[in-house]
Scaffold this active site. Structure first.
Site, PDB file in Angstrom:
ATOM      1  N   GLU A 243       0.921  -1.049  -0.087  1.00  0.00           N
ATOM      2  CA  GLU A 243       0.131   0.149  -0.064  1.00  0.00           C
ATOM      3  C   GLU A 243       0.868   1.235  -0.046  1.00  0.00           C
ATOM      4  O   GLU A 243       0.431   2.278   0.854  1.00  0.00           O
ATOM      5  CB  GLU A 243      -0.939   0.036   1.353  1.00  0.00           C
ATOM      6  CG  GLU A 243      -1.742  -1.276   1.054  1.00  0.00           C
ATOM      7  CD  GLU A 243      -2.913  -1.425   2.103  1.00  0.00           C
ATOM      8  OE1 GLU A 243      -2.822  -0.624   3.308  1.00  0.00           O
ATOM      9  OE2 GLU A 243      -3.848  -2.228   2.168  1.00  0.00           O
TER      10      GLU A 243
ATOM     11  N   ASN B 216       2.445  -4.917  -3.357  1.00  0.00           N
ATOM     12  CA  ASN B 216       1.161  -4.978  -3.415  1.00  0.00           C
ATOM     13  C   ASN B 216       0.513  -3.983  -2.696  1.00  0.00           C
ATOM     14  O   ASN B 216       0.629  -2.905  -2.212  1.00  0.00           O
ATOM     15  CB  ASN B 216       0.946  -5.970  -1.918  1.00  0.00           C
ATOM     16  CG  ASN B 216      -0.263  -6.789  -1.972  1.00  0.00           C
ATOM     17  OD1 ASN B 216      -0.558  -7.453  -2.901  1.00  0.00           O
ATOM     18  ND2 ASN B 216      -0.773  -6.662  -0.653  1.00  0.00           N
TER      19      ASN B 216
ATOM     20  N   HIS C 111      -9.897  -6.100  -3.077  1.00  0.00           N
ATOM     21  CA  HIS C 111     -11.027  -5.958  -2.096  1.00  0.00           C
ATOM     22  C   HIS C 111     -12.298  -5.282  -3.072  1.00  0.00           C
ATOM     23  O   HIS C 111     -12.256  -4.150  -2.985  1.00  0.00           O
ATOM     24  CB  HIS C 111     -10.705  -5.322  -0.813  1.00  0.00           C
ATOM     25  CG  HIS C 111      -9.631  -5.955  -0.288  1.00  0.00           C
ATOM     26  ND1 HIS C 111      -9.820  -7.239   0.522  1.00  0.00           N
ATOM     27  CD2 HIS C 111      -8.302  -5.431   0.161  1.00  0.00           C
ATOM     28  CE1 HIS C 111      -8.727  -7.546   1.351  1.00  0.00           C
ATOM     29  NE2 HIS C 111      -7.597  -6.672   0.866  1.00  0.00           N
TER      30      HIS C 111
ATOM     31  N   GLU D 231      -5.584 -10.765  -2.383  1.00  0.00           N
ATOM     32  CA  GLU D 231      -6.559 -10.307  -1.141  1.00  0.00           C
ATOM     33  C   GLU D 231      -7.745 -10.385  -1.662  1.00  0.00           C
ATOM     34  O   GLU D 231      -8.755  -9.526  -1.072  1.00  0.00           O
ATOM     35  CB  GLU D 231      -6.059  -9.377  -0.432  1.00  0.00           C
ATOM     36  CG  GLU D 231      -4.566  -9.222  -0.032  1.00  0.00           C
ATOM     37  CD  GLU D 231      -4.306  -7.995   1.030  1.00  0.00           C
ATOM     38  OE1 GLU D 231      -5.404  -7.451   1.434  1.00  0.00           O
ATOM     39  OE2 GLU D 231      -3.112  -7.943   1.148  1.00  0.00           O
TER      40      GLU D 231
ATOM     41  N   ASP E 196     -11.664 -10.481  -2.111  1.00  0.00           N
ATOM     42  CA  ASP E 196     -12.948 -10.649  -1.369  1.00  0.00           C
ATOM     43  C   ASP E 196     -13.999  -9.609  -2.159  1.00  0.00           C
ATOM     44  O   ASP E 196     -13.434  -8.890  -2.913  1.00  0.00           O
ATOM     45  CB  ASP E 196     -12.987 -10.617   0.120  1.00  0.00           C
ATOM     46  CG  ASP E 196     -12.388  -9.390   0.533  1.00  0.00           C
ATOM     47  OD1 ASP E 196     -12.139  -8.157  -0.048  1.00  0.00           O
ATOM     48  OD2 ASP E 196     -11.990  -9.291   1.734  1.00  0.00           O
TER      49      ASP E 196
HETATM   50  C1  XIL Z   1      -6.774  -6.936   7.639  1.00  0.00           C
HETATM   51  C2  XIL Z   1      -7.012  -8.141   8.354  1.00  0.00           C
HETATM   52  O1  XIL Z   1      -7.847  -9.073   7.688  1.00  0.00           O
HETATM   53  C3  XIL Z   1      -7.639  -7.559   9.606  1.00  0.00           C
HETATM   54  O2  XIL Z   1      -7.909  -8.754  10.685  1.00  0.00           O
HETATM   55  C4  XIL Z   1      -6.959  -6.662  10.402  1.00  0.00           C
HETATM   56  O3  XIL Z   1      -7.711  -5.985  11.429  1.00  0.00           O
HETATM   57  C5  XIL Z   1      -6.756  -5.331   9.436  1.00  0.00           C
HETATM   58  O4  XIL Z   1      -5.815  -5.821   8.300  1.00  0.00           O
HETATM   59  N1  XIL Z   1      -5.174  -4.908   3.260  1.00  0.00           N
HETATM   60  C6  XIL Z   1      -4.342  -5.708   3.748  1.00  0.00           C
HETATM   61  C7  XIL Z   1      -4.272  -6.349   4.676  1.00  0.00           C
HETATM   62  O5  XIL Z   1      -2.859  -5.794   3.095  1.00  0.00           O
HETATM   63  O6  XIL Z   1      -3.409  -6.957   5.487  1.00  0.00           O
HETATM   64  C8  XIL Z   1      -5.358  -6.510   5.570  1.00  0.00           C
HETATM   65  O7  XIL Z   1      -5.769  -7.459   6.529  1.00  0.00           O
HETATM   66  C9  XIL Z   1      -6.723  -5.900   4.637  1.00  0.00           C
HETATM   67  C10 XIL Z   1      -6.470  -4.814   3.535  1.00  0.00           C
END
Ligand code: XIL
Length: 476
Positions: free
Chosen positions: A166, A207, A243, A271, A273
């Site tokens: 990020e 990432n 996401h 990641e 979802d």
């Molecule tokens: C999230 C976790 O899933 C949660 O449990 C935590 O509270 C916050 O982080 N981007 C990322 C991940 O790179 O590390 C994050 O994970 C979600 C967003």
């Protein structure tokens, strides 16, 4: 928005996380609705295409049915939180590896790869790093030492490291993290060099989120990767977090993956979802199935796309309800570890041609009504009773009632249902002896909960994804 509610979330889940898992682990089948032997195996389907299918996990939950699904279905594991700086070195020089070690051991015992997540990130960063008064050379030493220690500890055991996470703002300029402010643009190259030195076999990734389609942010990332490659900085891949929101998979996803691949780096969806406004409905779940399939197909279409990782495989272990108010149901399995349409969307995109049959989840409901009553309330707690009536014409075989708390309530103990809570969203599933509701029939369950500030009844309920009438279920 990240990192604040982690404690609360894990506390709730420790209290509640047992129910559905224990039910399934004890072999108490929900008739026709638990994961079945005939279900496709994503890791095998993916392997046939030369890609990987992975999941993020919560290390503390890796027992029982949760561990069984994580181990059987996926060929790659990402520790959801256990390798973050705040987890492994909350206090300078005080390293805590047990959580991360347990996840790596779990994966190795099942022949799974591990994605290391993450070495340099502005979030879930211990305060001693974030708020230290650093000189550039002081912080550079701290950063490279951290990389050396974490990547060095797992040398040879990590398939991919998310070296920097990020690093960009939405407009494609650099995020003003403590690293950027103190070290300037060069910190990313330094981080990758330190990671390569610490673990030469690991593939090193940059990432980020909101970089899935062609846009200003992914343009910024593209330009950085081009320039790192030109300088000979050891970067191997780009991670697209993904996401996403139901119905909003960026149409340019495949083109974007392709342009990074053309720079000479691998690409992974890291990641995935796909969230929706709760409650989930059949229509939203069907759209979500199409969306999971579309992301999977986009990866399959580009030879340098090495695979997809979902950010939690079950709705009972997703960060979404805690970070996006009113949203959830973002993963391929429901709270009771039953595969959702999304699971079959992934499998079909990977070439599976079997029949999901009636068994992928609780069956359709053609009419329902719910009565919710707080029977007793005291300073911080309450007891409630919920009656669910089948007002349709078909029997309900296997049920799950979902709602969202309007004012921060949480369930502490349930009877006659297996209850799970994630953030504000609650799912109550049948137990073996009350799985069926005949037309005109009803089931009643109860629970104790905690409340503060207000204890209003939920605005709506959904039975197996179908919204129910409220207030009338006890009649007849
Ligand atoms: C999230 C976790 O899933 C949660 O449990 C935590 O509270 C916050 O982080 N981007 C990322 C991940 O790179 O590390 C994050 O994970 C979600 C967003």
């Amino acid at each position: 928005m990240r990192g604040t509610s982690m404690k609360l979330q894990s506390l709730r889940r420790t209290v509640l996380g047992i129910s559905a898992a224990a039910l399934l682990a004890a072999g108490a089948a929900v008739p026709g609705h638990a994961a079945e032997a005939a279900d496709p195996v994503l890791r095998d389907l993916a392997a046939a295409h030369g890609i990987s299918y992975g999941t993020a996990v919560t290390g503390a939950k890796l027992t029982g049915a949760y561990a069984d699904v994580a181990g059987a279905q996926f060929d790659s594991i990402t520790p959801g939180n256990e390798m973050k700086w705040g987890s492994v070195e909350p206090v300078r020089g005080d390293f805590r590896w047990s959580g991360a070690d347990a996840v790596v051991d779990f994966a190795e015992a099942r022949g799974q790869k591990v994605r290391g997540h993450t070495l340099v990130w502005h979030s879930q960063l211990p305060s001693w790093v974030e708020n230290g008064s650093w000189t550039a050379s002081g912080l550079r030493t701290v950063m490279t030492e951290h990389i050396k220690t974490a990547a060095g500890r797992y040398k040879g055991r990590i398939d991919h490291w998310d070296v920097v996470n990020e690093a960009f703002d939405e407009d494609g300029t650099r995020r003003q993290s403590v690293f950027q402010r103190t070290l300037g643009d060069g910190y990313i190259a330094d981080a990758f060099r330190a990671a390569r030195a610490a673990d030469p076999a690991a593939k090193l990734y940059l990432n980020d989120y909101n970089v899935e389609g062609l846009n200003a942010k992914s343009d910024g990332m593209y330009e950085l990767v081009r320039s790192l490659k030109a300088q000979g900085v050891p970067i191997d891949g780009v991670g697209l977090q993904a996401h996403l929101i139901v119905g909003q998979v960026p149409p340019s996803l495949q083109a974007n993956i392709q342009r990074f691949a053309d720079l000479g780096v691998d690409v992974a969806v890291t990641e995935l979802d796909i969230r929706m406004q709760l409650p989930a409905t059949e229509a939203k779940l069907a759209q979500q199935k199409a969306d999971y399939a579309a992301v999977t197909r986009a990866c399959l279409a580009v030879s340098r796309c090495v695979g997809v990782t979902v950010w939690g495989f079950t709705d009972s272990d997703s960060w979404i309800p805690d970070f996006f108010e009113g949203q959830g149901a973002a993963t391929p399995y429901d709270e009771g570890f039953r595969p959702k349409p999304a699971f079959y969307g992934i499998a079909e995109a990977l070439g599976w041609t079997g029949d999901p049959g009636p068994g992928p989840g609780p069956g359709p409901v053609d009419g329902c009504a719910v009565a919710y009553a707080v029977q007793n309330q005291w300073s911080a707690g309450f007891t409630a009773q919920v009656t669910v009536r089948n007002t349709g014409t078909a029997p309900v075989n296997g049920w799950q009632l979902a709602w969202t708390w309007p004012s921060g309530q949480s369930v502490t103990q349930a009877w006659n249902a297996a209850m799970n809570q994630s953030g504000a969203s609650v799912a109550a599933a049948n137990v073996p002896y009350n799985a069926s509701i005949a037309p005109g029939g009803s089931v009643t369950f109860g629970f104790n909960g905690a409340w503060s500030g207000g204890n209003a009844a939920p605005a709506g309920f959904a039975l197996n994804g179908r919204p129910c009438a409220t207030g009338t279920a006890q009649a007849g």
